[in-house]
Design a protein around this motif. Structure first.
Motif, PDB file in Angstrom:
ATOM      1  N   GLU A 156    -103.325  58.113   5.313  1.00  0.00           N
ATOM      2  CA  GLU A 156    -102.534  59.165   5.011  1.00  0.00           C
ATOM      3  C   GLU A 156    -103.185  60.456   5.039  1.00  0.00           C
ATOM      4  O   GLU A 156    -102.746  61.443   5.674  1.00  0.00           O
ATOM      5  CB  GLU A 156    -101.574  59.152   3.803  1.00  0.00           C
ATOM      6  N   ALA A 157    -104.356  60.516   4.369  1.00  0.00           N
ATOM      7  CA  ALA A 157    -105.172  61.570   4.578  1.00  0.00           C
ATOM      8  C   ALA A 157    -105.342  62.268   5.860  1.00  0.00           C
ATOM      9  O   ALA A 157    -105.271  63.419   6.458  1.00  0.00           O
ATOM     10  CB  ALA A 157    -106.594  61.358   3.610  1.00  0.00           C
ATOM     11  N   VAL A 158    -106.034  61.188   6.755  1.00  0.00           N
ATOM     12  CA  VAL A 158    -106.389  61.459   8.154  1.00  0.00           C
ATOM     13  C   VAL A 158    -105.044  61.856   8.947  1.00  0.00           C
ATOM     14  O   VAL A 158    -105.300  62.594   9.762  1.00  0.00           O
ATOM     15  CB  VAL A 158    -107.082  60.419   8.784  1.00  0.00           C
ATOM     16  N   LEU A 159    -104.057  61.184   8.606  1.00  0.00           N
ATOM     17  CA  LEU A 159    -103.035  61.626   9.362  1.00  0.00           C
ATOM     18  C   LEU A 159    -102.471  63.012   9.222  1.00  0.00           C
ATOM     19  O   LEU A 159    -102.204  63.765   9.820  1.00  0.00           O
ATOM     20  CB  LEU A 159    -101.679  60.650   8.739  1.00  0.00           C
ATOM     21  N   THR A 160    -102.783  63.416   7.825  1.00  0.00           N
ATOM     22  CA  THR A 160    -102.180  64.860   7.751  1.00  0.00           C
ATOM     23  C   THR A 160    -103.374  65.863   8.087  1.00  0.00           C
ATOM     24  O   THR A 160    -102.897  67.017   7.838  1.00  0.00           O
ATOM     25  CB  THR A 160    -101.944  64.899   6.028  1.00  0.00           C
ATOM     26  N   MET A 161    -104.396  65.251   8.560  1.00  0.00           N
ATOM     27  CA  MET A 161    -105.468  66.376   9.043  1.00  0.00           C
ATOM     28  C   MET A 161    -105.060  66.371  10.632  1.00  0.00           C
ATOM     29  O   MET A 161    -106.035  66.913  11.369  1.00  0.00           O
ATOM     30  CB  MET A 161    -106.796  65.860   9.086  1.00  0.00           C
ATOM     31  N   GLY A 162    -104.300  65.559  11.053  1.00  0.00           N
ATOM     32  CA  GLY A 162    -103.770  65.601  12.630  1.00  0.00           C
ATOM     33  C   GLY A 162    -104.598  64.460  13.238  1.00  0.00           C
ATOM     34  O   GLY A 162    -104.735  64.448  14.653  1.00  0.00           O
ATOM     35  N   GLY A 163    -105.022  63.438  12.454  1.00  0.00           N
ATOM     36  CA  GLY A 163    -105.748  62.308  13.271  1.00  0.00           C
ATOM     37  C   GLY A 163    -104.851  61.550  13.847  1.00  0.00           C
ATOM     38  O   GLY A 163    -103.624  61.034  13.629  1.00  0.00           O
ATOM     39  N   ARG A 167    -108.489  57.805  16.048  1.00  0.00           N
ATOM     40  CA  ARG A 167    -109.417  58.352  14.908  1.00  0.00           C
ATOM     41  C   ARG A 167    -109.353  57.527  13.670  1.00  0.00           C
ATOM     42  O   ARG A 167    -110.106  57.646  12.909  1.00  0.00           O
ATOM     43  CB  ARG A 167    -108.778  59.885  14.699  1.00  0.00           C
TER      44      ARG A 167
ATOM     45  N   PHE B  85    -103.998  64.876  -2.518  1.00  0.00           N
ATOM     46  CA  PHE B  85    -103.405  63.801  -3.111  1.00  0.00           C
ATOM     47  C   PHE B  85    -103.672  63.752  -4.608  1.00  0.00           C
ATOM     48  O   PHE B  85    -104.877  64.594  -4.772  1.00  0.00           O
ATOM     49  CB  PHE B  85    -103.812  62.675  -2.457  1.00  0.00           C
ATOM     50  N   ILE B 106    -111.728  66.706  13.763  1.00  0.00           N
ATOM     51  CA  ILE B 106    -110.457  66.171  14.315  1.00  0.00           C
ATOM     52  C   ILE B 106    -109.802  67.233  15.050  1.00  0.00           C
ATOM     53  O   ILE B 106    -109.279  66.757  16.286  1.00  0.00           O
ATOM     54  CB  ILE B 106    -109.404  65.597  13.526  1.00  0.00           C
TER      55      ILE B 106
END
Lengths: 288, 248
Positions: A156-163, A167, B85, B106
């Motif tokens: 979720e952390a990487v998703l919210t960074m736009g990954g 990625r 978080f 990214i």
């Protein structure tokens, strides 16, 4: 340092004791319920080992077995990690591959020798296939479990960074699942050796397993033990290599003092206590 | 290095139904988060604070109503809405610096620039000497500071914070609150800060939203702890507590 020396001494002592007992039992032809009269002594085996080391055939056997295991294991690692990740991450992959894999999984790899003979044009390819199949399942299952057990918050952390998907795969899934994958690789290399030797005994041309079985059929018992010792040494070297690679790749894992290899620069108190300073925080206050 | 600061996002909920399919937690919520403000969201456990935040982050689709940023529906996570978080969300195999660099990587920021920006943010949160360490080698409070630096390094237009200081001791928590106010100053980002601690909400928030009702209260300023003993703030605090007790 002293503890390490003591550990090495204990290991050496254990090995020497086992060889000593073997030598005593065989040189006195002990014949109780277990019969040692046909067994070669340690010195017979050592002599035969020395002779074999000087022959070209021994090194060819060694090279053939190593080539088969490295090829089969490498294929199993790539396929096992790929399929395990796909099954864990994709419902479609799980539905498509899951039933087939679960039906094949309980079949011992060595029982696939007839299949290998039918499928592949040469024995060589059949042995690699069996070695690969043996290692594939431990790697695949470990990968599947490790990927499914990943902490969701990392993704979720990487998703919210736009990954995106790739990625997440490269930055979260594979590194996060690595400790579990390495467990599968470690089991896989052991199973691979069992299967490559068995396959060589059944259908091989050259190879340590083939040679060991040949020695048995001509009643060359010291030769059989040379083969067994060679298999043991090769297995130990390859599993140690996998273990060392694993430690190197997972240096980020928090380890207890006992499980960490000695290092001259190791921190004695690695975890910094929480900064107890009130506002505002300064560099000096947070420095350990 | 850093460019002009982008304006904060306006985040809006209109008659929003939030939660998981078949199990809505919040029903008919209206909320308007003004660009650049800090909105503290306070409410009892299980009232849907985290659900609200995850919906705003794009991790959880709204079951009904409208959830928008600057008028556009929020349907997926986007880098311009950073999420901090409550749990430790740092990647444990990356060093502290590499964690802060990740959102920049990214976004395709060149290696040298992202390193410089990561180091600059680590310095702002007081961790410039810890960049080469792995996350498990620093304390819980320091890890939360790294999360904050990671969230802000990519210059998001909104920062969504899910009880980030919930697991910290009182002193560290007070330090983190002040640090947050300090580092947010000048970023222009809209902040939604979820907490169950009324005092934290009153200290950090320009306004305080109460869940599950969605009622919003203005908080008197200046933002100083001493001001919390003045009659207006004491009355507000009492009002918030009474409101939360009556809805729970």
């Amino acid at each position: 340092m002293r503890a390490r020396r003591w550990s090495i001494a204990l290991r050496g002592l254990s090995l020497a004791a086992a060889l000593g007992v073997w030598q005593l039992l065989t040189s006195y032809d002990v014949n109780l319920w277990l019969r040692f009269e046909q067994f070669p002594t340690v010195t017979d085996v050592a002599r035969a080992f020395g002779d074999r080391l000087g022959s070209d055939a021994y090194w060819q056997d060694l090279t053939d077995s190593l080539t088969r295991i490295v090829t089969g294991f490498a294929l199993a690692a790539v396929l096992g990690i790929t399929v395990g990740t796909a099954v864990a991450r994709s419902r479609i992959a799980s539905d498509l591959l899951g039933p087939v894999l679960e039906v094949i999984r309980p079949v011992p790899a060595i029982a696939l020798v007839p299949v290998a003979i039918l499928l592949f044009p040469s024995n060589e390819q059949g042995i690699v296939f069996i070695t690969c199949t043996a290692a594939f399942f431990p790697v695949m299952v470990s990968t599947r479990h490790a990927v499914r057990a990943l902490t969701p918050v990392w993704e979720e952390a990487v998703l919210t960074m736009g990954g995106g998907r790739w990625r997440i795969l490269g930055s979260v899934v594979l590194p996060g699942a690595l400790p579990g994958i390495l467990g599968g690789l470690s089991v896989g290399i052991g199973v691979s050796w069992i299967c490559v030797i068995s396959a060589e005994m059944i259908s091989g041309e050259y190879g340590v397993g083939y040679r060991t079985w040949q020695d048995y059929t001509v009643v060359d018992y010291p030769g059989v033990f040379v083969g067994m010792a060679t298999i043991g040494l090769l297995g130990w070297i390859t599993s140690t290599a996998v273990e060392l690679l694993g430690r190197r790749l997972t240096r980020w894992l928090p380890r207890t003092e006992g499980s960490r290899p000695p290092s001259p620069v190791r921190h004695r108190n690695p975890v910094v206590p929480p900064a107890a300073a009130p506002v505002p925080l300064t560099k000096e206050r947070v420095r350990p | 290095m850093t460019t002009t600061t982008p304006p904060g996002l306006r985040l809006t909920l209109r008659g929003a139904v939030l939660g998981r399919a078949g199990a809505p937690v919040l029903d008919g919520i209206d909320l308007d988060v003004v660009p650049g403000e800090i909105l503290a969201v306070v409410g009892p456990s299980g009232c849907g604070k985290s659900t609200l935040l995850r919906t705003l982050a794009g991790l959880l689709p709204a079951l009904g109503g409208e959830v928008t940023q600057d008028g556009d529906a929020i349907t997926a996570p986007r880098a311009e809405r950073a999420l901090v978080f409550q749990d430790d969300a740092l990647l444990p195999w990356r060093t502290v610096r590499a964690n802060v660099e990740l959102p920049l990587a990214i976004r395709g920021v060149p290696r040298a620039e992202r390193r410089a920006r990561a180091e600059s943010w680590l310095a702002r949160v007081g961790l410039d000497e810890h960049g080469a360490k792995l996350p498990h080698r620093i304390s819980g409070g320091q890890r939360q500071r790294v999360q904050l630096a990671r969230a802000l390094a990519a210059e998001p237009r909104a920062v969504l914070m899910d009880e980030p200081f919930g697991a910290l001791d009182a002193q560290t928590r007070a330090g983190m609150q002040q640090l947050l106010v300090d580092v947010l100053r000048g970023t222009g980002a809209t902040v939604v800060f979820v907490t169950h601690d009324v005092d934290e909400a009153l200290f950090l928030g320009d306004r305080v939203a109460l869940l599950p009702t969605g009622r919003v209260l203005d908080v008197p300023r200046p933002r100083e702890r001493a001001a919390h003993t003045d009659p207006a703030t004491v009355a507000l605090r009492r009002g918030v507590l009474e409101s939360l007790t009556s809805t729970h």
